[in-house]
Design an enzyme around this catalytic site. Structure first.
Site: not given
Length: 499
Positions: A97, A99-100, A119, A131-132, A258-259, A268
């Site tokens: 998902g 994440g950042r 992002k 840590d996002g 996922d990319n 990405d």
């Protein structure tokens, strides 16, 4: 974080937010954590024009810095983090998902609806152990390469702007935080579909496919089986995209499912790189110890990823039972990849060699040229650009980049014969080749110089390099150093998944 909502900018007042309307199964509505005391690092006038915004939007709209640092939102935005899953380095990784990443919303533009995505704006429910955050180093690379790829004519997400902060973030070392704003018609990925398939949530899978077809592939609605048509279209777009990567010498670095963009965009940007010396086995990602995503392997990885995407669509094809007839239809759609990729790459390489028409023996000529570059360890971009000055009477400066001049001369004689066969006119061909072979690409050492200066508070090199990369084919774009051979210290540079 500042919870204020500022009025929408006057030139972008409608936010359709179609993906947000799919419901909680697909995303988590949330606000960004934001950056403390943010400042502007760079903006792209060209990307702003895509949105229909003026070049000085970031100065004209007072809340813009807060909005694009994750500290605030404009009225109409529906910020969210989406959920997806995927295969990473060929292994099923389960739920992933944003994440950042944080979608701010979807805005109407002169070119259709566009998603704005931050992002590095902080943790989300999908950050896992992260840590996002994004650091200034990686954010500069993504911002610059997004715009560079667009101006090379390669489908990509765009880089609207980049903001920074003194907030410390630990990677291999302590760095400072940044947020890059990405723009694309959609950030849907293969992994979005894999998520619902592997979790046996077929109704959500169908909803997602219907959403994609309605808003991004409307022509597929006319097909007898729209989902098969969708698969075929995604297959062809992916094939054409990767052919363009190979032709320009671009290495993505992390071709996880996922990319992979559903729309056939380059997205990405992480440990990417452009080839210096032509090396088919080049690995741009220091984290890719096995070389799974090496330059020469990218076409097959794209093909494999499409099979993972196709597997996720099985419940939506025919009766959803995976019958032999349905499997055959899926394979037929996937089979278009090999043909489209080969045709697209052949066309790209003919253009780079200045060949107007396809003839028997062209593939051998191209392959032998690339083999010559490989064995002689020749810089790919420089060799291709210098080849633009070639004529049958004078090889020009391209001959000078080869240690084995006799080997080059043997190939050059065949090339000259091929040009003569189609009555090629030197001046016309050379001008055409200069539009197919960039003078400047975003090499790692160019990005590194901009990063080092930015980390000292000087953002001028980022903006200068952005201007150079917006005219990659022009003879007067940038300095001689921008288009020259990499310095010796560039060989020590490495980028990884944290880059």
């Amino acid at each position: 974080m500042d919870d204020r909502r500022a009025p929408s900018p006057p030139d972008a007042t409608r936010w359709p937010n179609r993906f947000a309307g799919l419901g909680p199964a697909f995303h988590t509505p949330m606000r960004g954590a934001g950056l403390p005391d943010p400042h502007w690092v760079a903006t792209s006038d060209d990307a702003a024009a895509v949105l229909g915004w003026p070049a000085d939007w970031w100065q004209r709209w007072p809340e813009a810095l807060a909005v694009f640092s994750g500290n605030s939102t404009w009225e109409g935005m529906a910020p969210l983090a989406s959920v997806y899953s995927g295969h990473q380095f060929g292994v099923w990784a389960g739920q992933l998902g944003d994440g950042r990443a944080l979608m701010l919303g979807e805005v109407d533009t002169p070119q259709g609806a566009m998603e704005l995505q931050l992002k590095g704006a902080g943790r989300t429910p999908y950050s896992r152990m992260g840590d996002g955050r994004a650091v200034l180093r990686s954010s500069i690379r993504e911002f610059l390469c997004s715009e560079a790829m667009h101006h090379l004519g390669i489908p990509t997400s765009r880089g609207l702007c980049l903001t920074g902060s003194s907030l410390p973030v630990r990677r291999e070392r302590v760095e400072t935080a940044a947020v890059v704003t990405r723009v694309a018609p959609s950030f849907l990925r293969f992994g979005h579909f894999e998520h619902f398939y592997h979790h046996d949530r077929h109704e959500e899978l169908r909803t997602l496919a219907e959403h994609a077809i309605a808003h991004h592939f409307p022509a597929c609605r006319q097909a007898e089986q729209p989902v098969l048509a969708l698969l075929g279209e995604v297959t062809e777009r992916t094939a054409r995209l990767i052919a363009q990567w190979q032709a320009v010498g671009f290495c993505h670095g992390v071709m996880n499912t996922d990319n992979m963009s559903l729309l056939g965009l380059t997205i990405d940007y992480g440990p990417f790189g452009f080839l210096d010396v032509f090396d088919p086995q080049h690995i741009c990602n220091h984290s890719d110890e096995g070389g799974l995503y090496a330059y020469a392997r990218q076409p097959k990885v794209g093909w494999w990823n499409l099979h993972a995407f196709a597997q996720a669509l099985v419940p939506l094809v025919g009766q959803g039972q995976g019958t032999p007839e349905d499997v055959a239809a899926i394979r037929a759609a996937l089979a278009r990849y090999e043909t489209v990729f080969a045709q697209a790459l052949a066309a790209q390489m003919r253009a780079k060699l200045g060949l107007r028409e396809a003839r028997e023996g062209d593939q051998d000529l191209v392959n032998d040229w690339l083999r010559l570059l490989e064995t002689q360890k020749v810089d790919y971009t420089i060799a291709m650009r210098r080849l633009c000055d070639f004529s049958p009477r004078d090889a020009g400066p391209v001959r000078d980049v080869f240690m084995d001049r006799e080997a080059f001369d043997a190939w050059a004689a065949r090339y000259a014969e091929r040009l003569a066969a189609e009555h090629s006119i030197d001046t016309e061909r050379q001008a055409t080749m200069r539009r197919a072979n960039p003078r400047v690409v975003l090499r790692n050492h160019l990005a590194e110089t901009a990063i080092q200066r930015a980390e000292q508070g000087d953002f001028g090199e980022v903006q200068r390099l952005l201007a150079v990369l917006s005219r990659p084919f022009d003879d007067d774009s940038g300095t001689a150093a921008d288009a020259g051979f990499p310095p010796d210290w560039a060989q020590q540079l490495s980028v990884s998944c944290s880059s």
